[in-house]
Design a protein around this motif. Structure first.
Motif, short mmCIF file in Angstrom:
data_model
loop_
_atom_site.label_atom_id
_atom_site.label_comp_id
_atom_site.label_asym_id
_atom_site.label_seq_id
_atom_site.Cartn_x
_atom_site.Cartn_y
_atom_site.Cartn_z
N LEU A 86 36.97 -25.94 -9.31
CA LEU A 86 36.72 -24.71 -8.56
C LEU A 86 35.32 -24.17 -8.85
N MET A 87 34.92 -24.16 -10.10
CA MET A 87 33.61 -23.63 -10.45
C MET A 87 32.48 -24.47 -9.88
N ILE A 88 32.68 -25.80 -9.84
CA ILE A 88 31.67 -26.68 -9.26
C ILE A 88 31.54 -26.43 -7.76
N ILE A 89 32.68 -26.31 -7.08
CA ILE A 89 32.64 -26.04 -5.64
C ILE A 89 31.99 -24.69 -5.36
N LYS A 90 32.34 -23.71 -6.17
CA LYS A 90 31.72 -22.39 -6.01
C LYS A 90 30.21 -22.48 -6.17
N SER A 91 29.77 -23.26 -7.15
CA SER A 91 28.34 -23.45 -7.35
C SER A 91 27.68 -24.12 -6.15
N ASP A 92 28.40 -25.08 -5.53
CA ASP A 92 27.86 -25.74 -4.33
C ASP A 92 27.72 -24.75 -3.18
N TYR A 93 28.67 -23.81 -3.06
CA TYR A 93 28.53 -22.78 -2.03
C TYR A 93 27.33 -21.90 -2.31
N GLU A 94 27.08 -21.61 -3.56
CA GLU A 94 25.92 -20.80 -3.91
C GLU A 94 24.63 -21.51 -3.51
N LYS A 146 33.42 -15.98 1.20
CA LYS A 146 34.23 -14.76 1.11
C LYS A 146 35.17 -14.79 -0.08
N GLU A 147 35.81 -15.95 -0.26
CA GLU A 147 36.80 -16.05 -1.33
C GLU A 147 37.03 -17.52 -1.66
N ILE A 148 37.30 -17.82 -2.91
CA ILE A 148 37.67 -19.16 -3.33
C ILE A 148 38.75 -19.03 -4.40
N LYS A 149 39.82 -19.81 -4.26
CA LYS A 149 40.94 -19.68 -5.20
C LYS A 149 41.74 -20.97 -5.23
N LYS A 150 42.56 -21.10 -6.26
CA LYS A 150 43.46 -22.24 -6.38
C LYS A 150 44.68 -22.02 -5.50
N GLY A 151 45.26 -23.15 -5.04
CA GLY A 151 46.48 -23.07 -4.27
C GLY A 151 47.66 -22.73 -5.16
N ILE A 152 48.73 -22.27 -4.55
CA ILE A 152 49.89 -21.83 -5.32
C ILE A 152 51.09 -22.77 -5.16
N ASN A 153 50.91 -23.87 -4.46
CA ASN A 153 51.99 -24.84 -4.30
C ASN A 153 52.13 -25.65 -5.58
N PRO A 154 53.25 -25.57 -6.29
CA PRO A 154 53.40 -26.29 -7.57
C PRO A 154 53.46 -27.80 -7.41
N LYS A 155 53.69 -28.29 -6.18
CA LYS A 155 53.81 -29.73 -5.95
C LYS A 155 52.48 -30.38 -5.58
N ALA A 156 51.44 -29.59 -5.45
CA ALA A 156 50.15 -30.15 -5.04
C ALA A 156 49.01 -29.31 -5.62
N TYR A 158 45.28 -27.95 -5.02
CA TYR A 158 44.25 -27.76 -4.01
C TYR A 158 43.52 -26.45 -4.26
N ILE A 159 42.32 -26.39 -3.70
CA ILE A 159 41.48 -25.20 -3.75
C ILE A 159 41.21 -24.80 -2.32
N ILE A 160 41.21 -23.52 -2.06
CA ILE A 160 40.94 -23.05 -0.71
C ILE A 160 39.81 -22.03 -0.74
N ALA A 161 38.86 -22.21 0.17
CA ALA A 161 37.70 -21.31 0.25
C ALA A 161 37.58 -20.79 1.67
N SER A 162 37.35 -19.49 1.80
CA SER A 162 37.08 -18.91 3.11
C SER A 162 35.61 -18.51 3.17
N TRP A 163 34.99 -18.67 4.33
CA TRP A 163 33.55 -18.51 4.46
C TRP A 163 33.16 -18.06 5.86
N LYS A 164 31.92 -17.67 6.00
CA LYS A 164 31.35 -17.33 7.30
C LYS A 164 30.02 -18.03 7.46
N LEU A 165 29.90 -18.81 8.52
CA LEU A 165 28.66 -19.53 8.84
C LEU A 165 27.92 -18.78 9.93
#
Length: 221
Positions: A86-94, A146-156, A158-165
């Motif tokens: 998550l932190m690496i992806i956040k850094s890539d967005y930056e 806008k936001e980046i967070k971990k998914g809450i599905n215990p079976k998988a 994933y990270i989800i990020a919302s953004w505006k281009l």
């Protein structure tokens, strides 16, 4: 953005003075929000975007042996859990990887699937090349996380990020492209991103339609 859209090559366009400062993506995801935002894209549009993207890739004069990423040699020992990813992806967005083409390739599987409402393919190197092909078309682009967070599905995992281009395109009528979207990063047990999936809050046809609308007709911010 993964796809090129229906854009001609830069040298075939009526260019404005250069003011430079990524296709955008969607797939099978375990995240229910992605399914909510999913809209049907006509097959002809997907075929057209795929064809144009492949043509531009083949005609590209860029050195394919050159590294297209900013940090493909990260120490694997530094990635021990999903929070590190998550932190690496956040850094890539930056670093605005959508509009610069620079991203940390080492966290992606070699055959990672990339998809948006207009195109789907496999391969992190191909994704990198597609992003690089998009860069010359952008005029003062920005990508706001806008936001980046971990998914809450215990079976998988994933990270989800919302953004505006937001970007103008280097065309005579200077169209303004505005897309609010979500990217889901599905992660395997080896802590590698295996799917990079974009969904948009507008349809693919609406997104393509922005290309043909003069920028001065839109005041969106």
């Amino acid at each position: 953005m993964a796809g090129i859209g229906c854009l001609p090559q830069p040298h075939q366009m009526l260019l404005l003075p250069k003011q430079r400062n990524h296709g955008v993506l969607q797939c099978c995801s375990n995240n229910p929000n992605s399914r909510k935002e999913r809209t049907q894209t006509p097959k002809f549009l997907k075929l057209a975007v795929t064809g144009v993207t492949e043509l531009l890739r083949l005609l590209s004069q860029s050195d394919k042996n050159r590294s297209d990423t900013i940090n493909s040699q990260i120490d694997e020992n530094l990635v021990s859990n999903i929070d590190d990813i998550l932190m690496i992806i956040k850094s890539d967005y930056e670093k605005a990887y959508f509009v610069t083409g620079h991203f940390t390739s080492a966290i992606y599987a070699d055959e990672c699937t990339f998809e948006d409402p207009t195109i789907k393919f496999q391969g992190r190197d191909l994704y990198s090349r597609n992003l690089k092909l998009l860069v010359p078309f952008f005029d003062n682009p920005s990508i706001f996380l806008k936001e980046i967070k971990k998914g809450i599905n215990p079976k998988a995992k994933y990270i989800i990020a919302s953004w505006k281009l937001r970007t103008h395109l280097i065309l005579l009528w200077r169209p303004l492209i505005l897309i609010d979207g979500t990217t889901t990063y599905d992660i395997d047990d080896q802590l590698r991103v295996i799917r990079h999936v974009e969904s948009w809050k507008i349809s693919a046809l609406e997104a393509i339609g922005q290309i043909f609308t003069p920028g001065f007709l839109r005041s969106d911010k």
